[in-house]
Enzyme design. Structure first.
Site, PDB file in Angstrom:
ATOM      1  N   HIS A  23       0.837  -1.203   0.000  1.00 53.61           N
ATOM      2  CA  HIS A  23       0.000   0.000   0.000  1.00 53.61           C
ATOM      3  C   HIS A  23       0.875   1.258   0.000  1.00 53.61           C
ATOM      4  CE1 HIS A  23      -3.798   2.163   1.176  1.00 53.61           C
ATOM      5  NE2 HIS A  23      -2.907   3.051   1.566  1.00 53.61           N
ATOM      6  N   GLU A  24       1.843   1.303   0.905  1.00 58.57           N
ATOM      7  CA  GLU A  24       2.694   2.484   1.007  1.00 58.57           C
ATOM      8  C   GLU A  24       3.646   2.607  -0.189  1.00 58.57           C
ATOM      9  OE1 GLU A  24       2.174   4.830   3.057  1.00 58.57           O
ATOM     10  OE2 GLU A  24       0.642   3.708   4.141  1.00 58.57           O
ATOM     11  N   HIS A  27       1.873   4.152  -3.131  1.00 54.32           N
ATOM     12  CA  HIS A  27       1.820   5.614  -3.042  1.00 54.32           C
ATOM     13  C   HIS A  27       3.128   6.226  -3.549  1.00 54.32           C
ATOM     14  CE1 HIS A  27      -1.964   5.885  -1.050  1.00 54.32           C
ATOM     15  NE2 HIS A  27      -1.574   5.413   0.128  1.00 54.32           N
TER      16      HIS A  27
END
Length: 216
Positions: A23-24, A27
């Site tokens: 997820h990170e 980004h």
């Protein structure tokens, strides 16, 4: 600690770590593609979970929620983003925000495929624990998907919404952001978060289990 709790934590540990890591990284990867190298320069595009783990949000809170049998909730250290490096800051921040939930959708599909492979293998010592881990992977990633798409800043959904609405409304959302986490905690404490997230969670996870995971 009860043996069942230990087993549950063991099943969820790998899916949780990779869910928050991807997820990170998603980004940061999209931010880099759009002109912001901040996450890369700080070493946050690594797939090493240790780079992204928040001791409280990634370890303590999810373990506590599993122990209490409540809604699985947690967070990681946010990837640093510098919007001034974007050509179109509002649009690009919305794209960066959307990348996180989309990565969780992709991982939910991956874990559903793991379930299918585990059931097809029919090796008792491997298939059952792998299917359990796949089920946990689907659950945690779908939870992160629907939770992060809530239009409440600083969640990803709030940032996406800020990139779509007129500037004046986006400024209002920016003023709400310092209170966003409190709003989520209140929704969690009053069990309204389950009410809000339940329908999309069961719709997405059910579709994955039926059409990809091979579970009726």
């Amino acid at each position: 600690m009860d043996q069942n709790i230990i087993q549950t934590i063991a099943v969820y540990a790998i899916p949780v770590l990779f869910a928050i890591t991807m997820h990170e990284v998603a980004h940061g990867w999209v931010a880099r593609r759009l002109g912001d190298p901040t996450a890369q320069m700080l070493g946050r595009l690594s797939l090493n979970p240790i780079k992204h783990v928040d001791p409280i949000g990634t370890v303590l809170v999810p373990a506590l929620m599993l122990f209490l049998g409540g809604f699985l909730f947690g967070w990681a250290k946010p990837v640093p983003i510098s919007p001034r490096n974007f050509k179109n800051p509002r649009r690009d921040m919305a794209l960066v925000a959307l990348a996180g939930p989309l990565s969780n959708l992709a991982m939910a599909v991956f874990w559903a495929l793991v379930i299918r492979a585990a059931l097809a293998a029919q090796i008792p010592s491997v298939s059952y624990p792998l299917a359990l881990m796949g089920k946990a992977g689907v659950f945690i990633n779908v939870i992160l998907l629907v939770l992060n798409l809530l239009p409440v800043p600083p969640l990803d959904g709030g940032r996406v919404l800020a990139g779509l609405v007129p500037s004046r409304m986006a400024a209002t959302l920016d003023r709400v952001e310092p209170f966003g986490f409190i709003i989520i905690i209140l929704l969690l404490a009053t069990q309204q978060l389950n009410v809000i997230l339940g329908p999309p969670f069961y719709a997405v996870s059910g579709a994955l289990f039926r059409h990809i995971g091979g579970v009726g």
